[in-house]
Enzyme design. Structure first.
Site, PDB file in Angstrom:
ATOM      1  N   HIS A  55       0.845  -1.206   0.000  1.00 28.42           N
ATOM      2  CA  HIS A  55       0.000   0.000   0.000  1.00 28.42           C
ATOM      3  C   HIS A  55       0.872   1.244   0.000  1.00 28.42           C
ATOM      4  CE1 HIS A  55       0.794  -0.489   4.299  1.00 28.42           C
ATOM      5  NE2 HIS A  55       0.270   0.685   4.569  1.00 28.42           N
ATOM      6  N   HIS A  57       1.463   3.930   1.842  1.00 26.81           N
ATOM      7  CA  HIS A  57       2.057   4.671   2.963  1.00 26.81           C
ATOM      8  C   HIS A  57       3.587   4.741   2.845  1.00 26.81           C
ATOM      9  CE1 HIS A  57      -1.627   4.181   5.844  1.00 26.81           C
ATOM     10  NE2 HIS A  57      -1.730   5.217   5.059  1.00 26.81           N
ATOM     11  N   ASP A  59       6.040   4.674   4.848  1.00 29.25           N
ATOM     12  CA  ASP A  59       6.906   3.727   5.569  1.00 29.25           C
ATOM     13  C   ASP A  59       6.977   2.375   4.853  1.00 29.25           C
ATOM     14  OD1 ASP A  59       4.143   3.478   6.565  1.00 29.25           O
ATOM     15  OD2 ASP A  59       4.935   2.017   7.999  1.00 29.25           O
ATOM     16  N   HIS A  60       6.244   2.247   3.726  1.00 29.06           N
ATOM     17  CA  HIS A  60       6.283   1.026   2.920  1.00 29.06           C
ATOM     18  C   HIS A  60       6.835   1.279   1.524  1.00 29.06           C
ATOM     19  CE1 HIS A  60       3.622  -1.205   5.813  1.00 29.06           C
ATOM     20  NE2 HIS A  60       3.466   0.035   6.202  1.00 29.06           N
ATOM     21  N   HIS A 111      -7.375  -0.583   5.803  1.00 29.21           N
ATOM     22  CA  HIS A 111      -6.325   0.295   6.332  1.00 29.21           C
ATOM     23  C   HIS A 111      -6.126   1.464   5.352  1.00 29.21           C
ATOM     24  CE1 HIS A 111      -2.542   1.453   8.230  1.00 29.21           C
ATOM     25  NE2 HIS A 111      -1.906   1.278   7.098  1.00 29.21           N
ATOM     26  N   ASP A 132      -0.022  -3.900   6.356  1.00 35.25           N
ATOM     27  CA  ASP A 132      -0.643  -3.335   7.563  1.00 35.25           C
ATOM     28  C   ASP A 132      -2.100  -3.753   7.696  1.00 35.25           C
ATOM     29  OD1 ASP A 132       1.737  -2.087   8.015  1.00 35.25           O
ATOM     30  OD2 ASP A 132       1.003  -0.035   7.717  1.00 35.25           O
ATOM     31  N   HIS A 170       4.781  -4.705  10.647  1.00 33.49           N
ATOM     32  CA  HIS A 170       5.178  -4.007  11.882  1.00 33.49           C
ATOM     33  C   HIS A 170       5.288  -4.968  13.058  1.00 33.49           C
ATOM     34  CE1 HIS A 170       4.770   0.244  10.570  1.00 33.49           C
ATOM     35  NE2 HIS A 170       3.825  -0.228   9.766  1.00 33.49           N
TER      36      HIS A 170
HETATM   37 FE    FE Z   1       2.925   0.822   8.059  1.00 32.79          FE
HETATM   38 ZN    ZN Z   2       0.225   1.641   6.592  1.00 34.59          ZN
END
Ligand code: FE
Ligand code: ZN
Length: 258
Positions: A55, A57, A59-60, A111, A132, A170
């Site tokens: 996805h 985001h 942080d990915h 999410h 996530d 995570h």
């Molecule tokens: Fe994340």
């Molecule tokens: Zn995420």
């Protein structure tokens, strides 16, 4: 044989590295940080052959550019303008090959709306990269989708073979299990898992991957048809109806303020 190892990133992210015995290529899943991936590739003398994205985001996805500028390779991911670096647009039911192993795309909105997961039905060792959406003992927050969408998405993952190893993005396990224990204080499998996880974390050991079987036994978000879970959710939200979706929504709300 396909091997999967964690590259820890930021405070609690796992970037998953997929390698294959006797092969110098490697795939990574959700490289939020390109630098840590490059240093692991260098150390292990591997070169990147592909990137899998769950996805949008940051942080990915934040490390994609750095990686593809060094290793031009296909970037598999959802069809979302927010991830410009994706070269292979993936939709529900699509299939890709990773070292000759077939991975199927499962759309899991909730999410985020674009969230997909990657499932390999390999008979001996089925594998899931769930980003996530599903966490050990928990699930992702509802940033874009509705509780009903997330409920349906988790239902798809819960229906996978119980021995499927699920690689979440995570390390949230300890906090998730605190909540799970508040929901189901009498779940003995959960109690044992909490002991094991507390011990593992005190030694800095990752608690991911999990299995679908373990989540079915312990994760409140997959247990909204269990009486103890329904009762706990109802106590927290007296206006709740007892259908599974409503129980799930109440649990998610409860967790948000836990
Ligand atoms: Fe994340
Ligand atoms: Zn995420």
């Amino acid at each position: 044989m396909m091997e999967i190892t964690a590259i820890p990133a930021f405070d609690d992210n796992y970037i998953w590295l997929i390698t294959n015995e006797g092969d110098s290529g490697a795939y990574v899943v959700d490289p939020g940080d390109g630098k840590v991936v490059l240093s692991v590739l260098k150390e292990k003398q591997l070169k990147l052959t592909g990137i899998l994205i769950t996805h949008w985001h940051p942080d990915h996805t934040g490390g994609i550019k750095k990686l593809t500028s060094k290793y031009p390779c296909p970037v598999y991911g959802p069809n979302n303008k927010q991830i410009k670096e994706v070269t292979e647009l993936m939709a529900d039911g699509d299939k890709i090959s990773v070292f000759g192993h077939e991975f199927e795309i499962i759309a899991v909105p909730g999410h985020t709306m674009d969230h997909i997961s990657y499932f390999c039905a390999d008979k001996d060792a089925p594998v899931l990269f769930c980003g996530d959406t599903l966490f050990v003992g928990g699930c992702g927050r509802l940033f874009e989708g509705t509780a009903l969408q997330m409920y349906d998405s988790l239902g798809k993952l819960a229906a996978l073979p119980p021995q499927t190893r699920a690689y979440c993005a995570h390390e949230y396990t300890l906090a998730n299990l605190q909540f799970a224990n508040a929901v189901e204080p009498d779940n003995t499998i959960l109690q044992k898992l909490t002991e094991d996880v507390t011990e593992a974390r005190s030694q800095g050991i990752a608690t991911v991957p999990t299995t679908i079987a373990q989540e079915l036994d312990t994760n409140p978000f997959l247990r909204s048809s269990v009486k103890a879970v329904i009762d706990a959710a109802a106590q927290h939200n007296p206006a709740m109806t007892s259908d599974k979706e409503a129980v799930f929504a109440s649990l998610r709300q409860w967790k948000d303020t836990f």
